[in-house]
Write a protein that holds these residues in place. Structure first.
Motif, PDB file in Angstrom:
ATOM      1  N   ARG A 114       0.865  -1.181   0.000  1.00  0.00           N
ATOM      2  CA  ARG A 114       0.000   0.000   0.000  1.00  0.00           C
ATOM      3  C   ARG A 114       0.903   1.233   0.000  1.00  0.00           C
ATOM      4  N   TYR A 115       0.809   2.016  -1.078  1.00  0.00           N
ATOM      5  CA  TYR A 115       1.679   3.172  -1.272  1.00  0.00           C
ATOM      6  C   TYR A 115       0.989   4.455  -0.822  1.00  0.00           C
ATOM      7  N   PRO A 116       1.771   5.439  -0.355  1.00  0.00           N
ATOM      8  CA  PRO A 116       1.188   6.767  -0.102  1.00  0.00           C
ATOM      9  C   PRO A 116       0.857   7.466  -1.416  1.00  0.00           C
ATOM     10  N   VAL A 117       0.130   8.567  -1.318  1.00  0.00           N
ATOM     11  CA  VAL A 117      -0.215   9.358  -2.502  1.00  0.00           C
ATOM     12  C   VAL A 117       1.071   9.942  -3.088  1.00  0.00           C
ATOM     13  N   PRO A 118       1.354   9.704  -4.376  1.00  0.00           N
ATOM     14  CA  PRO A 118       2.617  10.186  -4.954  1.00  0.00           C
ATOM     15  C   PRO A 118       2.542  11.652  -5.367  1.00  0.00           C
ATOM     16  N   ASP A 119       3.697  12.189  -5.753  1.00  0.00           N
ATOM     17  CA  ASP A 119       3.806  13.519  -6.351  1.00  0.00           C
ATOM     18  C   ASP A 119       4.072  13.366  -7.848  1.00  0.00           C
ATOM     19  N   THR A 120       3.860  14.449  -8.583  1.00  0.00           N
ATOM     20  CA  THR A 120       4.181  14.473 -10.006  1.00  0.00           C
ATOM     21  C   THR A 120       5.512  15.202 -10.216  1.00  0.00           C
ATOM     22  N   LEU A 121       6.312  14.707 -11.157  1.00  0.00           N
ATOM     23  CA  LEU A 121       7.596  15.326 -11.490  1.00  0.00           C
ATOM     24  C   LEU A 121       7.772  15.232 -12.998  1.00  0.00           C
ATOM     25  N   LEU A 122       7.722  16.371 -13.666  1.00  0.00           N
ATOM     26  CA  LEU A 122       7.830  16.420 -15.123  1.00  0.00           C
ATOM     27  C   LEU A 122       9.258  16.795 -15.499  1.00  0.00           C
ATOM     28  N   ILE A 123       9.957  15.907 -16.207  1.00  0.00           N
ATOM     29  CA  ILE A 123      11.338  16.131 -16.641  1.00  0.00           C
ATOM     30  C   ILE A 123      11.428  15.839 -18.131  1.00  0.00           C
ATOM     31  N   SER A 124      11.846  16.827 -18.901  1.00  0.00           N
ATOM     32  CA  SER A 124      12.023  16.675 -20.347  1.00  0.00           C
ATOM     33  C   SER A 124      10.776  16.112 -21.011  1.00  0.00           C
ATOM     34  N   GLY A 125       9.617  16.559 -20.576  1.00  0.00           N
ATOM     35  CA  GLY A 125       8.371  16.119 -21.170  1.00  0.00           C
ATOM     36  C   GLY A 125       7.888  14.773 -20.703  1.00  0.00           C
ATOM     37  N   LEU A 126       8.574  14.142 -19.756  1.00  0.00           N
ATOM     38  CA  LEU A 126       8.180  12.836 -19.232  1.00  0.00           C
ATOM     39  C   LEU A 126       7.603  13.009 -17.831  1.00  0.00           C
ATOM     40  N   MET A 127       6.430  12.420 -17.599  1.00  0.00           N
ATOM     41  CA  MET A 127       5.777  12.515 -16.306  1.00  0.00           C
ATOM     42  C   MET A 127       6.225  11.358 -15.416  1.00  0.00           C
ATOM     43  N   ASN A 128       6.671  11.693 -14.215  1.00  0.00           N
ATOM     44  CA  ASN A 128       7.098  10.701 -13.237  1.00  0.00           C
ATOM     45  C   ASN A 128       6.194  10.777 -12.007  1.00  0.00           C
ATOM     46  N   HIS A 129       5.872   9.635 -11.438  1.00  0.00           N
ATOM     47  CA  HIS A 129       5.092   9.549 -10.197  1.00  0.00           C
ATOM     48  C   HIS A 129       6.059   9.156  -9.094  1.00  0.00           C
ATOM     49  N   VAL A 130       6.395  10.102  -8.229  1.00  0.00           N
ATOM     50  CA  VAL A 130       7.583   9.939  -7.392  1.00  0.00           C
ATOM     51  C   VAL A 130       7.319  10.295  -5.939  1.00  0.00           C
ATOM     52  N   TYR A 131       8.355  10.001  -5.121  1.00  0.00           N
ATOM     53  CA  TYR A 131       8.416  10.431  -3.720  1.00  0.00           C
ATOM     54  C   TYR A 131       9.798  11.048  -3.504  1.00  0.00           C
ATOM     55  N   GLU A 132       9.821  12.328  -3.180  1.00  0.00           N
ATOM     56  CA  GLU A 132      11.093  13.011  -2.942  1.00  0.00           C
ATOM     57  C   GLU A 132      11.401  13.155  -1.455  1.00  0.00           C
ATOM     58  N   ASP A 133      10.425  12.926  -0.599  1.00  0.00           N
ATOM     59  CA  ASP A 133      10.608  12.971   0.849  1.00  0.00           C
ATOM     60  C   ASP A 133      10.529  11.555   1.411  1.00  0.00           C
ATOM     61  N   PRO A 134      10.966  11.342   2.648  1.00  0.00           N
ATOM     62  CA  PRO A 134      10.850  10.005   3.248  1.00  0.00           C
ATOM     63  C   PRO A 134       9.409   9.505   3.188  1.00  0.00           C
ATOM     64  N   TYR A 135       9.243   8.210   2.929  1.00  0.00           N
ATOM     65  CA  TYR A 135       7.907   7.628   2.801  1.00  0.00           C
ATOM     66  C   TYR A 135       7.938   6.171   3.225  1.00  0.00           C
ATOM     67  N   GLY A 136       6.776   5.639   3.535  1.00  0.00           N
ATOM     68  CA  GLY A 136       6.646   4.245   3.937  1.00  0.00           C
ATOM     69  C   GLY A 136       5.666   3.515   3.054  1.00  0.00           C
ATOM     70  N   VAL A 137       6.041   2.302   2.635  1.00  0.00           N
ATOM     71  CA  VAL A 137       5.144   1.415   1.904  1.00  0.00           C
ATOM     72  C   VAL A 137       4.700   0.333   2.885  1.00  0.00           C
ATOM     73  N   LEU A 138       3.387   0.209   3.083  1.00  0.00           N
ATOM     74  CA  LEU A 138       2.860  -0.631   4.156  1.00  0.00           C
ATOM     75  C   LEU A 138       2.375  -1.982   3.636  1.00  0.00           C
TER      76      LEU A 138
END
Length: 683
Positions: free
Chosen positions: A92-116
């Protein structure tokens, strides 16, 4: 192009790592860019579960990925090493953030996070043993210029105990970051090169940074702009399909991010019709929604004071200040204590409601009144208060009786507030519907703030009486009239007791009504005996305690007295039982539909039915317009009705919805008039 090359290098490198590696590794055996650890929340009982977490900590400038990483990146793979009989759930993942790099959309976590995860012990697990748990984990760590495959064999030890562990603060933070499960599916409809996804969401829920994450890859073009529209009781996303995409699956999972704080909802989407149109959403438009919802909850709480079971409590509590000549300090202290009681009770009921819904229960506001044992308890309590008000016995009903120490007075006011809040929950009145409907989908902290506002509103009249001296001066001077007023207040309380007895008959038939009547008669006899002893100057504690024990016995026996519910009521208006299928059939036939959600314990519902719905003029108008009337009885718990209430943005009854052929549904006011219904039918 550079991003694709880096991704290929990462995948090739990841696939070539040796399976026997035991320690966390980064590039060239160096430190990890996204460090990971496996932790357990505590011990686990046999045949029960305990939470596990993969604790990820990205370095500054690096990020990990959601289960669907987006246009680039790589999802995590896991290979568990578990003892025989032990099982582990899907991540079970937390809600991700969006990160757009060179026209590519990434679903990421840039801060500490836990997968349960949830790990379950077998029934034959031996208490006291220490069980090793391990997992081979592979994940990708990326910056805006470089991607590095990382892996580790992570391990933890779980102790088997006779009782599972309680929640810890660290795991609570991880749980709060998870998207809340939506208790009903969304609908999607494919169009030329795009899909429209309709998510049932009350209008009062704020959307400040909405984004839809689809869990399955290849369903939508992750980098394409998402168009968001508001419809009545729903939010619609228009998403682009990728070029050359495969056919859509029969269903797919998704997460809706609500705001910049990372609050979100998780749900499944199924094929279905999505209504056209909608109001384009301004990203900042929802920012003021919560303050307005808080104001609505506050005003709704104030209006609860006019209910017949609450007004006598508030009135007598106010007169108690006059009778005992309360000074400024006492009045303020009791005002604060009373409001603290109403607020704590509202928070308790609201928190329990949210916990039950999080556990999968289909419940709404005033859910406790759907249980016969609560109805019987309230009926006996109302009868005992009525007997006290007419003078059959004397008892320190919290806040009404024995005054002495400051602490005693404060406790009495606090207990009175608890009582008032508990008996004031039969309905969602004006202003409350939108606030409580939104509370079912808002983050927990915001939802509890709405319940607190409701409790503060309920206590506000007495709080103002305590702090505003001119209000107290406006009350009549103490005198003999107060005793007469006290006895008159027995009338609405007695009517409340009779209404609750009738409700016991409606919920559990004649057996429950007879049992309630017997218990009431025994308690009344004991209270009358207590009053006689009090008049002769003898102690009456034993008789009053005996009455309390009889009340406890009634609670224990009630579940065994519930029989067949009484027959369906005969009303003026011809109705059909509500169901989603009946609603769909009526709408498909092109007929107007009036959905009428009610409950026998709902005071507002009964007033509307007597004055606005069950009238000959409405019946004639509906017959002329060929209106289908679907009546939902929520007196006892009904998951289908609860889902419909939530979908329409309401936490309870009454709810009235009008369906005009070919047009969106329209929620009608909670305080109805015959003219409102006749006007709708004549259009």
């Amino acid at each position: 192009m550079l991003r694709f090359v880096l991704l290929i290098i990462a995948v090739v490198g990841l696939s070539g790592l040796p399976a026997s590696a035991q320690l966390p590794t980064g590039p060239a055996g160096g430190p990890q860019r996204v460090a990971a650890a496996l932790v357990a929340e505590g011990p686990v009982a046999p045949a029960e579960s305990v939470a596990l977490a993969l604790d990820f900590r990205p370095e500054k400038g690096w990020h990990g990925y959601w289960t669907n990483p987006g246009d680039a990146g790589l999802g995590m793979t896991l290979d568990w090493d578990l003892p025989d009989g032990w099982t582990v759930s899907d991540p079970r993942y937390p809600v991700p953030d969006t990160l757009l790099i060179s026209g590519l959309m990434n679903h990421v976590y840039e801060d500490p996070y836990g997968v349960l995860f949830a790990i379950t012990a077998p029934s034959d697990a031996e208490p006291g043993t220490m069980v090793p748990i391990a997992v081979e984990a592979n994940w990708l760590a990326c910056s805006d210029r470089l991607c590095v495959p990382e892996r580790a064999r992570l391990s933890a030890t779980v102790r088997v105990a006779r009782a599972s562990a309680e929640a810890t603060a660290r795991f609570d933070r991880w749980r709060q970051a998870l998207p809340a499960p939506l208790d009903r599916p969304a609908r999607f409809e494919e169009q030329a090169g795009s899909i429209r996804v309709s998510i049932p969401l009350p209008n009062g829920v704020a959307l400040t940074e909405p984004h839809l994450f689809v869990e399955q890859k290849g369903v939508v073009d992750a980098a394409a702009p998402q168009r968001v529209l508001r419809q009545d009781g729903a939010v619609v996303f228009e998403l682009q399909r990728p070029s050359g995409a495969q056919p859509l699956p029969s269903r797919f999972d998704a997460v809706l991010r609500l705001d910049e704080a990372g609050n979100g909802l998780a749900f499944t989407t199924e094929p279905g019709s999505v209504a056209p149109g909608g109001t384009p959403l301004d990203g900042a438009a929802g920012g003021l929604a919560l303050p307005w919802l808080l104001l609505s909850a506050l005003l709704g709480g104030v209006l609860l004071n006019v209910l017949p079971c609450v007004f006598p409590i508030l009135s007598l509590k106010a007169l108690a200040l006059l009778r005992h000549g309360a000074n400024e300090a006492t009045a303020r202290r009791e005002g604060l204590a009373y409001t603290a009681g109403t607020t704590l009770a509202a928070l308790g009921l609201g928190g329990l409601l949210l916990a039950l819904r999080a556990g999968g229960e289909q419940v709404g506001w005033a859910f406790q009144l759907q249980e016969p044992v609560v109805i019987v308890l309230l009926a006996l309590l109302a009868m005992a208060i009525t007997a006290n008000l007419v003078g059959l016995y004397q008892f320190a009903i919290p806040g009404f009786g024995a005054r002495g120490s400051k602490a005693g007075e404060t406790r009495g006011a606090f207990a009175t507030g608890l009582l008032a809040s508990f008996v004031a929950t039969p309905c969602t009145g004006p202003f409350m519907a939108a606030a409580l409907g939104a509370a079912l989908l808002l983050p927990v902290t915001q939802a509890l703030a709405l319940f607190a506002a409701l409790g503060i509103g309920l206590g506000l009249p007495f709080l103002l009486l305590g702090f505003v001296r001119p209000l107290r001066r406006a009350l009549p001077k103490p005198g003999a009239w107060m005793e007469r007023f006290r006895r008159w207040m027995a009338l609405p309380m007695g009517l409340t007791a009779l209404a609750l007895a009738w409700l016991a008959w409606r919920m559990g038939g004649w057996t429950l009504l007879l049992g309630t009547s017997v218990f009431a008669a025994v308690i009344l006899a004991l209270l009358v005996r207590a009053g006689m002893r009090q008049q002769s100057g003898r102690p009456a504690v034993a008789a009053i305690l005996a009455a309390m024990f009889v009340g406890v016995g009634a609670m224990l026996v009630t579940p065994h007295l519930v029989g067949e519910a009484s027959a369906e009521r005969d009303g003026v208006l011809p109705t059909q039982p509500f169901s989603a299928e009946a609603l769909a059939q009526a709408r498909a036939a092109g007929r107007p539909v009036f959905v009428w959600m009610t409950a026998d314990w709902c005071v507002t519902c009964k007033v509307n039915e007597a004055t606005a719905i069950e009238t000959e003029s409405v019946k004639q108008a509906f017959e002329t317009a060929d209106v289908v009337v679907l009546r939902g009885d929520w007196t006892r718990r009904d998951p289908a009705i609860t889902r419909y209430l939530t979908e329409r943005g309401s936490a309870g009854v009454p709810l009235y919805v009008w369906y005009e052929p070919g047009k969106p549904a329209e929620n009608l006011p909670q305080l109805l008039s015959s003219d409102t219904l006749i006007h709708r039918a004549a259009r």
